[in-house]
Design an enzyme around this catalytic site. Structure first.
Site: not given
Ligand code: ACO
Length: 334
Positions: A115, A261, A291
């Site tokens: 990420c 994020h 996500n």
């Protein structure tokens, strides 16, 4: 405050067409829309069709970024693709992106920081441009996580989605907006290996090569201890963001937006409040896209700029944390 050496000249993003809602997931695993929304903030995510591969999404986003930057693929000096879901283990997905966008002969490689990948890529691009080694670097964050999610595991399958976001980074060239120098102002990158096993795809590498047994044990799929990540995410996102602000002698009050994020709405809510920032400065799209790991920040930033919410001259803090665990942050003036 030092003048920025580099800035984002153009951005683009791509979201695949298939929408998988929480109610679709209710039919696949023992979960509920109410649980997913309350614990994560996610209502739906995008899924790539079977015919699509990671580099297809990356190339689509990259072409839009080049168009906005008013550059051609042949102007690129380097292609960096941040992904944990490459087309194949070898060669790099960046090689296929090079071919699909028609770039010629520029070094092209992948970067594996989950990420945090896009923020790491932005930081490297800034360093390369600052040193004079490169002029134009394409940074792509792209993930096709639906191929590595175990769709029978309710603890992970509700979280992830597919997508790509890209930025062409080039010399800041003294560009100004609203009396502020535009560009990448500070970046931070960190990795702590002590939690390496909290989020992994354990099989398919040299440690546990693919085999019928490995496939049966689903070692080619994401395995996550969500609580481990959750606890450390809030702390590390806050400290890394604070460090990036400290480097500039700035505080949260100097920011116009925070572009975190999109891991889990509760994580980013907590991190933003610990930074002392009001929630209305927080950009979010997790409700619609879930996500998307390394693609999350560039998709969100591009959407926010293109919608006119984030304007030239705005100061934006990006921060991300994921598998590794690796985390990082960047402050830019758009
Ligand atoms: N639906 C219904 N119930 C569920 C689901 C689900 N989808 N998933 C878990 N549960 C249950 C659990 O089994 C547990 O039940 P029990 O109490 O009977 O044992 C209960 O819900 C609570 O489970 P927790 O794991 O404590 O739930 P939590 O509030 O921690 O939320 C989550 C889980 C959403 C995974 C959270 O921990 C999280 O977001 N962690 C961080 C994930 C992350 O950010 N990963 C890094 C980025 S990804 C990357 O790098 C690629």
């Amino acid at each position: 405050m030092t003048q920025p050496a580099s800035r984002i000249l153009g951005m683009g993003h791509f979201l695949p067409p298939i929408v998988r809602t929480n109610s679709d997931l209710e039919k696949m695993v023992d979960t509920s829309d109410a649980w997913i929304v309350e614990r994560t903030g996610i209502r739906e995510r995008r899924i790539a069709p079977e015919s699509m591969v990671t580099s297809d999404m990356a190339a689509a986003a990259a072409k839009l970024a080049l168009e906005q930057a008013e550059l051609e693929a042949k102007d690129l000096d380097m292609i960096l693709v941040a992904t944990v879901t490459p087309d194949v283990p070898m060669p790099a997905t960046a090689v296929f992106v090079q071919e699909k966008i028609g770039a010629s002969n520029c070094p092209s490689m992948d970067l594996s920081a989950a990420c945090a990948g896009f923020v790491f890529g932005l930081s490297l691009a800034d360093s390369l441009i600052r040193s004079g080694a490169m002029r134009h670097v394409l940074v792509v964050g792209v993930e096709l996580l639906s191929r590595v999610v175990d769709w029978s595991d309710r603890t992970t399958c509700v979280l992830f989605g597919d997508g790509a976001g890209a930025a062409v980074v080039g010399p800041a060239g003294g560009a100004m907006a609203r009396d502020r120098p535009r560009g990448i102002m500070s970046t931070r990158m960190n990795t702590d290996a002590t939690l390496a096993n909290s989020l992994t795809i354990p099989g398919g590498g040299s440690a546990r090569p693919m085999s019928p047994i490995a496939l049966e044990q689903k070692l080619n799929k994401i395995h996550m201890r969500g609580q481990d990540i959750f606890k450390v995410a809030v702390k590390n996102l806050q400290s890394s963001s604070q460090a990036a602000l400290d480097d500039l002698g700035m505080t949260g009050a100097d920011l116009d937006w925070i572009c975190p994020h999109q891991a889990n709405l509760r994580i980013i809510d907590l991190a933003v409040s610990k930074l002392g920032l009001p929630r209305d400065k927080m950009l979010t799209n997790i409700e619609r896209v879930g996500n998307t790991s390394s693609a999350s920040i560039p998709i969100l930033l591009d959407e926010s700029v293109k919608s006119g919410k984030v304007r030239p001259g705005d100061r934006v803090l990006m921060c991300a944390l994921g598998a590794g665990i690796s985390w990082g942050s960047a402050v830019i003036t758009v």
